[in-house]
Design a protein around this motif. Sequence first.
Motif, PDB file in Angstrom:
ATOM      1  N   GLU A 176       0.825  -1.208   0.000  1.00 52.83           N
ATOM      2  CA  GLU A 176       0.000   0.000   0.000  1.00 52.83           C
ATOM      3  C   GLU A 176       0.863   1.263   0.000  1.00 52.83           C
ATOM      4  O   GLU A 176       0.563   2.237  -0.694  1.00 52.83           O
ATOM      5  CB  GLU A 176      -0.920   0.000   1.225  1.00 52.83           C
ATOM      6  N   VAL A 177       1.944   1.242   0.773  1.00 52.22           N
ATOM      7  CA  VAL A 177       2.827   2.410   0.827  1.00 52.22           C
ATOM      8  C   VAL A 177       3.490   2.643  -0.531  1.00 52.22           C
ATOM      9  O   VAL A 177       3.603   3.783  -1.005  1.00 52.22           O
ATOM     10  CB  VAL A 177       3.880   2.237   1.935  1.00 52.22           C
ATOM     11  N   LEU A 178       3.922   1.567  -1.183  1.00 51.33           N
ATOM     12  CA  LEU A 178       4.547   1.725  -2.493  1.00 51.33           C
ATOM     13  C   LEU A 178       3.568   2.291  -3.519  1.00 51.33           C
ATOM     14  O   LEU A 178       3.956   3.105  -4.374  1.00 51.33           O
ATOM     15  CB  LEU A 178       5.087   0.374  -2.970  1.00 51.33           C
ATOM     16  N   SER A 179       2.308   1.870  -3.444  1.00 52.02           N
ATOM     17  CA  SER A 179       1.318   2.422  -4.373  1.00 52.02           C
ATOM     18  C   SER A 179       0.991   3.880  -4.048  1.00 52.02           C
ATOM     19  O   SER A 179       0.751   4.693  -4.952  1.00 52.02           O
ATOM     20  CB  SER A 179       0.038   1.581  -4.339  1.00 52.02           C
ATOM     21  N   ALA A 182       3.405   6.795  -5.365  1.00 54.36           N
ATOM     22  CA  ALA A 182       3.278   7.263  -6.752  1.00 54.36           C
ATOM     23  C   ALA A 182       2.153   8.269  -6.940  1.00 54.36           C
ATOM     24  O   ALA A 182       1.940   8.741  -8.059  1.00 54.36           O
ATOM     25  CB  ALA A 182       3.054   6.058  -7.679  1.00 54.36           C
ATOM     26  N   ARG A 183       1.433   8.606  -5.862  1.00 52.79           N
ATOM     27  CA  ARG A 183       0.325   9.561  -5.985  1.00 52.79           C
ATOM     28  C   ARG A 183       0.851  10.987  -6.125  1.00 52.79           C
ATOM     29  O   ARG A 183       1.898  11.331  -5.565  1.00 52.79           O
ATOM     30  CB  ARG A 183      -0.582   9.470  -4.755  1.00 52.79           C
ATOM     31  N   PRO A 184       0.111  11.853  -6.830  1.00 56.54           N
ATOM     32  CA  PRO A 184       0.579  13.238  -7.036  1.00 56.54           C
ATOM     33  C   PRO A 184       0.741  14.032  -5.745  1.00 56.54           C
ATOM     34  O   PRO A 184       1.656  14.853  -5.621  1.00 56.54           O
ATOM     35  CB  PRO A 184      -0.505  13.836  -7.940  1.00 56.54           C
ATOM     36  N   TYR A 185      -0.146  13.817  -4.770  1.00 54.30           N
ATOM     37  CA  TYR A 185      -0.036  14.627  -3.556  1.00 54.30           C
ATOM     38  C   TYR A 185       1.209  14.275  -2.745  1.00 54.30           C
ATOM     39  O   TYR A 185       1.738  15.122  -1.997  1.00 54.30           O
ATOM     40  CB  TYR A 185      -1.304  14.509  -2.707  1.00 54.30           C
ATOM     41  N   ILE A 186       1.718  13.044  -2.884  1.00 57.55           N
ATOM     42  CA  ILE A 186       2.965  12.688  -2.219  1.00 57.55           C
ATOM     43  C   ILE A 186       4.128  13.404  -2.900  1.00 57.55           C
ATOM     44  O   ILE A 186       5.031  13.940  -2.234  1.00 57.55           O
ATOM     45  CB  ILE A 186       3.166  11.163  -2.233  1.00 57.55           C
ATOM     46  N   ASP A 187       4.106  13.431  -4.238  1.00 59.23           N
ATOM     47  CA  ASP A 187       5.149  14.174  -4.957  1.00 59.23           C
ATOM     48  C   ASP A 187       5.110  15.653  -4.607  1.00 59.23           C
ATOM     49  O   ASP A 187       6.159  16.302  -4.473  1.00 59.23           O
ATOM     50  CB  ASP A 187       4.966  13.991  -6.465  1.00 59.23           C
ATOM     51  N   ALA A 188       3.896  16.187  -4.447  1.00 60.69           N
ATOM     52  CA  ALA A 188       3.783  17.595  -4.083  1.00 60.69           C
ATOM     53  C   ALA A 188       4.349  17.856  -2.695  1.00 60.69           C
ATOM     54  O   ALA A 188       5.014  18.887  -2.455  1.00 60.69           O
ATOM     55  CB  ALA A 188       2.326  18.036  -4.148  1.00 60.69           C
ATOM     56  N   PRO A 206      -1.489   7.234   7.883  1.00 54.63           N
ATOM     57  CA  PRO A 206      -2.960   7.280   8.012  1.00 54.63           C
ATOM     58  C   PRO A 206      -3.688   6.595   6.862  1.00 54.63           C
ATOM     59  O   PRO A 206      -4.776   6.062   7.049  1.00 54.63           O
ATOM     60  CB  PRO A 206      -3.250   8.789   8.042  1.00 54.63           C
ATOM     61  N   ALA A 207      -3.088   6.603   5.660  1.00 57.14           N
ATOM     62  CA  ALA A 207      -3.757   5.993   4.514  1.00 57.14           C
ATOM     63  C   ALA A 207      -3.767   4.470   4.584  1.00 57.14           C
ATOM     64  O   ALA A 207      -4.651   3.831   4.008  1.00 57.14           O
ATOM     65  CB  ALA A 207      -3.082   6.458   3.218  1.00 57.14           C
ATOM     66  N   VAL A 208      -2.785   3.859   5.274  1.00 59.49           N
ATOM     67  CA  VAL A 208      -2.726   2.394   5.335  1.00 59.49           C
ATOM     68  C   VAL A 208      -3.386   1.834   6.586  1.00 59.49           C
ATOM     69  O   VAL A 208      -3.486   0.608   6.734  1.00 59.49           O
ATOM     70  CB  VAL A 208      -1.265   1.895   5.263  1.00 59.49           C
ATOM     71  N   LEU A 209      -3.826   2.698   7.503  1.00 58.13           N
ATOM     72  CA  LEU A 209      -4.434   2.196   8.732  1.00 58.13           C
ATOM     73  C   LEU A 209      -5.699   1.370   8.494  1.00 58.13           C
ATOM     74  O   LEU A 209      -5.919   0.368   9.193  1.00 58.13           O
ATOM     75  CB  LEU A 209      -4.733   3.367   9.682  1.00 58.13           C
TER      76      LEU A 209
END
Length: 298
Positions: A176-179, A182-188, A206-209
């Motif tokens: 889940e963390v690897l996916s 690649a999200r745009p908000y992580i790059d931002a 919080p996203a993987v909880l």
Amino acid sequence: MAEATHRPKPRSGTVWRSRGADRRSTRALRVRSSAVLVTATLLAVLLVPPLVQLDQQAVDLAAKLRPPSWAHPFGTDDVGRDLLLRCVYGLRVSLLVGAAAAFTATVIGTAVGACAGALGGWADRIVMRVVDTVSSVPHLLLGIFIVALFRPGVWPVIVSVALTHWLSTARIVRAEVLSLRARPYIDAAVSGGASRWRVAVRHLLPAVLPQAGLAAVLMVPHAMWHESALSFLGLGLPTHTASLGTLIQGAQGSLLTGQWWPTLFPGLFIIVPTLAVAGLAGAWRERLNPRRRSELML
């Protein structure tokens, strides 16, 4: 000549909607049944011991191995103890061990998986090689080795189950963390100057909880089975402690002589909660990821 009557063919969309409605009704029925069974299990564990003022360890040799009756709905064991009370107390202990072990394993697996996925590179490769190495050893064999280092008791079983069941959670959280990386908000966030630690704590964890919570719920019945197997082998809880594994282990001699109830009812107390929790967890999994309804996460 009578005109031939032509029945209109059902539209494919109507058939599709009918099948979809049938699937939804079947799924709703499964969820309701699982919720009822889980509620009944919790009520039995919480209310029966304080309401029934009987000693589940009381020995009555005059009433030993009596079949199910109004006085003893589940019958009695080989020393005259009421099997209903023994099963409820055994389920109480097994649920405690399963919940504590599942929570501990989920915490370990979430921390390891999140660190491996967030750091990446050589750290990710080393962590996953360790996970693969530990996974190559059968869970029960490794659990027996860990329990054998301590005296029989509740905490050695919890430690054994937790240390052998965090691997699947680590894999799920890492994926889940690897996916998410690649999200745009992580790059931002990274472009804005956020450190890896801040990104992991504020965005990734919080996203993987929800996935980690689902893994913990699915792990509870698995941990109960593991504890029951260790107790059945005489390596888990002490024989005088009422757990589902020790109840089945102590009923082997009775089964050979034709008394089926000391084995049947503890076995049902393992199977029924497992199916109930699996039904609720399946509905939760479908809500989290509807496109993967047929996949098992553990």
